[in-house]
Design an enzyme around this catalytic site. Structure first.
Site, short mmCIF file in Angstrom:
data_model
loop_
_atom_site.label_atom_id
_atom_site.label_comp_id
_atom_site.label_asym_id
_atom_site.label_seq_id
_atom_site.Cartn_x
_atom_site.Cartn_y
_atom_site.Cartn_z
N CYS A 115 56.22 40.38 23.92
CA CYS A 115 57.36 40.21 23.04
C CYS A 115 58.67 40.26 23.82
O CYS A 115 58.69 40.37 25.04
CB CYS A 115 57.36 41.29 21.97
SG CYS A 115 55.80 41.46 21.09
N LEU B 79 55.39 37.99 19.91
CA LEU B 79 54.28 37.09 20.21
C LEU B 79 53.02 37.83 19.79
O LEU B 79 52.66 38.85 20.38
CB LEU B 79 54.23 36.76 21.70
CG LEU B 79 53.06 35.87 22.15
CD1 LEU B 79 53.20 34.47 21.59
CD2 LEU B 79 52.97 35.83 23.67
N ASN C 239 57.63 45.92 24.08
CA ASN C 239 57.05 44.73 24.69
C ASN C 239 55.97 45.19 25.65
O ASN C 239 56.27 45.88 26.62
CB ASN C 239 58.13 43.94 25.44
CG ASN C 239 57.55 42.88 26.36
OD1 ASN C 239 56.52 42.30 26.08
ND2 ASN C 239 58.23 42.62 27.47
N GLY C 240 54.71 44.85 25.37
CA GLY C 240 53.69 45.25 26.31
C GLY C 240 52.29 45.24 25.74
O GLY C 240 52.06 44.83 24.61
N ASP D 77 48.95 48.66 19.42
CA ASP D 77 49.35 49.61 20.45
C ASP D 77 50.79 50.05 20.26
O ASP D 77 51.20 51.10 20.78
CB ASP D 77 49.13 49.04 21.85
CG ASP D 77 49.80 47.70 22.08
OD1 ASP D 77 50.26 47.09 21.10
OD2 ASP D 77 49.86 47.25 23.23
N LEU E 124 43.89 32.02 35.12
CA LEU E 124 44.46 31.06 36.06
C LEU E 124 43.57 31.05 37.29
O LEU E 124 43.28 32.12 37.86
CB LEU E 124 45.88 31.48 36.44
CG LEU E 124 47.01 31.12 35.47
CD1 LEU E 124 46.78 31.70 34.09
CD2 LEU E 124 48.36 31.60 36.01
N VAL F 58 46.38 24.22 38.69
CA VAL F 58 47.52 23.31 38.74
C VAL F 58 47.51 22.56 40.07
O VAL F 58 47.13 23.10 41.11
CB VAL F 58 48.85 24.09 38.58
CG1 VAL F 58 49.07 25.06 39.73
CG2 VAL F 58 50.03 23.13 38.44
N GLY G 10 45.60 36.32 39.23
CA GLY G 10 45.29 37.07 40.45
C GLY G 10 46.51 37.54 41.20
O GLY G 10 46.39 37.99 42.35
#
EC number: 6.3.5.4
Length: 615
Positions: free
Chosen positions: A2, A51, A77-78, A102, A263, A294, A378
């Protein structure tokens, strides 16, 4: 994940309080596109952009709970990765939980333990909590600084936010930059000294710290730092423990009520994270893991190997994805897209950043967001395990400066002589480097080489890694994607920090411990593949495009960056760039001349869009 923002004003002026805090929150829409909320009291105003990842109904923010007739409000936020343990402990202490989120756990933990609550948390977070009865604001940031948090204290207003733009949205905080800010921008940047945020009145909440703000004072407190102590395990036991810690970190970070992916570059770091994620999903009877990579159009034609990028990732991505049997997605970017969106990262970062590496990451995250809301990365393995070339090159280890920014003399020549004379960049960088070394927790009796590697490791974890974490956070959140970083689990970092260098690089093998931990999980050739950094475009169109924009800036007398740069030196490099360019990074491993042009473009746009006042 968030976006949070808010301010405290003890003057009692409530005029436009709602409008101001809403404006602060609106700057963070990309971080939280799913929902918004505000909280107002006599002296406090909070905003939240959400979010949704866990508990869509129960995690609404700002969240208020009461204890002994006092209201506590949180904007957060977390993600917590030890929710089950924390929930059990709070229930045993008599708390009643109303949600699965949370957010509620963090708030109740603060109500139970006060600022010490952060010591009980395993996760990534930026927290703002207002205690109405005590008239106290509590701000806290996770141990490694994965989630951003800034604050400003000016003219009786204490403002905070996930990003700088949220604080600048408050009318009491002007976009002013002094000599220190310019030195950070021109000679340290895109890295940054911990705690500084370039703008004069704005500060970063340092990783592993919390801030308390009351009517009387503002104080900062460190709740976590690295500690040096003897390592007692042999090579095999160490590798096994690393494997267990990393597998547990990955497993904990798979908790999500929305689609999740990883990713995948085909390198060791992203491959082992993907392997543990695929295994955990399979064991829990969940869907097959989706992986994303990518690349760039024209890489087959234009890629040239160098000391930093020895080969392409694409064949290795295919190798790993097939081995893990993931649903793989190749995201291939065009150079025209990089140029078209060149300034998009600036809007997310609020400061000039890492050029096309930022832009490609943003576009990559934007593509992932079409199918997933959470992704594991990573990031941080090279800083934690010592994977970068500068850990292994004697000439770099003997240098008395930041290893990723050794060409300071070349860099200085691009800036206006009057500016360089005023700021004394050589002395400024030397002082910041010296300050960093003073922080290193020493180990008594350590030999000279081990002590020097400990210094380099500390510089990487506290100066270079934050630059990459900031980049990963801003570019992903700009696309509404939450990226988690298992290698930043503090338990893993605390353990690896004290593994001696002769084990980390056994037989001259970079990241030997991590490679040993990965044996039997990944194919042998993947495990022992030479490191390759995050890919950067090799297409000449990118150089041509950035060069043309810089030429246009130099030809426009109103360009604000002209007050900072040496036009003649930049023009000289422009002409040099029309021939064959050797790979000479001016920052990190892959930021060379095209990226330097990009950085100048960003500084010019930054000064314009933020209406920066130099003081």
């Amino acid at each position: 994940m968030c976006g949070i923002a808010g301010y405290i004003d003890f003057s009692g002026h409530r005029e436009q309080q709602q409008a101001i805090v809403e404006a602060m929150g609106e700057t963070l829409v990309c971080r939280g596109p799913d929902a918004s909320g505000t909280y107002l009291s006599e002296h406090a105003a909070f905003a939240h952009r959400r979010l949704i990842v866990i508990d869509p109904e129960g995690g609404v923010q700002p969240m208020v709970r009461s204890l002994f007739h006092s209201d506590y409000c949180i904007t957060y936020n977390g993600e917590l990765y030890n929710m089950d343990e924390l929930r059990s402990e709070l229930l045993l202490r008599g708390h009643t939980l109303q949600t699965r989120s949370d957010t509620e756990l963090v708030l109740l933990a603060y109500m139970e333990w006060g600022p010490a609550c952060v010591e009980k948390m395993n996760g990534i977070f930026a927290i703002g909590i207002w205690n109405e009865a005590e008239q106290t604001l509590f701000l806290a940031r996770d141990r490694m600084g994965v989630k951003p948090l800034y604050f400003a204290n000016r003219d009786g207003v204490f403002a905070f936010g996930s990003e700088i733009k949220a604080i600048l949205a408050h009318p009491a905080i002007p976009p002013e930059v002094d000599a220190t800010g310019l030195a950070e921008l021109c000679f340290i940047g895109p890295a940054r000294t911990p705690g500084l945020a370039v703008f004069k009145h704005i500060h970063e909440v340092r990783p592993g710290t919390f801030v308390l703000h009351t009517r009387e004072r503002t104080s900062e407190h460190t709740y976590w730092r690295l500690e040096s102590k003897p390592h007692e395990h042999d090579f095999r036991t160490t590798a096994e423990h690393v494997r267990d810690l990393l597998e547990d970190a990955v497993s904990r970070q798979l908790v999500s009520d929305v689609p999740l992916a990883t990713l995948l570059s085909g390198g060791l770091d992203s491959s082992i994270v993907s392997a543990f994620a695929a295994r955990a999903l399979k064991q829990n009877g969940k869907d097959t893991l989706h992986t994303y990579s990518v690349d760039f159009i024209g890489m087959d034609e234009h890629f040239e190997a160098n000391a930093f990028q020895t080969g392409r990732d694409a064949p290795w991505v295919t190798r790993v994805a097939e081995h893990l049997q993931t649903v793989h997605h190749d995201i291939v970017l065009d150079t025209d897209d990089l140029l078209k969106h060149l300034l998009r990262p600036l809007a997310a970062r609020d400061l000039p950043g890492m050029a096309d590496i930022d832009t490609s990451l943003f576009l990559f995250c934007e593509a992932i967001k079409k199918n997933a809301t959470v992704a594991l990365s990573g990031e941080a393995a090279d800083e934690v395990f010592g994977g970068y070339p500068w850990f292994h090159r004697p000439e770099v280890l003997s240098d008395n400066t930041f290893p990723w920014s050794r060409r300071l003399g070349d860099r200085i020549r691009y800036f206006h002589p009057a500016l360089a004379g005023k700021l004394d960049p050589t002395a400024y960088v030397a002082e910041r480097y010296s300050d960093a070394l003073k922080e290193v927790p020493r180990l008594y009796g350590e030999d000279k080489q081990e002590a020097r590697i400990r210094e380099i490791s500390y510089l990487n974890l506290t100066r270079f890694l934050p630059t990459l974490l900031e980049r990963k956070d801003r570019m992903s959140m700009a696309a509404g994607l939450e990226v988690r970083v298992p290698f930043c689990d503090h338990r893993l970092i605390e353990y690896v920090w004290n593994i001696p260098w002769f084990l980390k690089s056994l037989n001259g093998t970079p990241k030997a411990i991590l490679r040993k931990a990965a044996e039997g999980i990944l194919p042998y050739d993947v495990v022992y593949r030479k490191k390759s950094p995050y890919p950067s475009t090799a297409h000449p169109a990118y150089l041509e495009g950035t060069r043309a924009r810089v030429e246009a800036i130099l030809s426009d007398a109103s360009s604000p960056v002209l007050a900072l740069i040496d036009v003649a030196a930049v023009r000289q490099t422009i002409e040099k760039s029309r021939g064959h360019l050797e790979h000479e990074p001016w920052f990190g491993q892959i930021m060379a001349i095209p990226q330097l042009f990009d950085y100048i473009i960003q500084i010019n746009a930054w000064m314009t869009t933020h209406r920066v006042t130099l003081i």
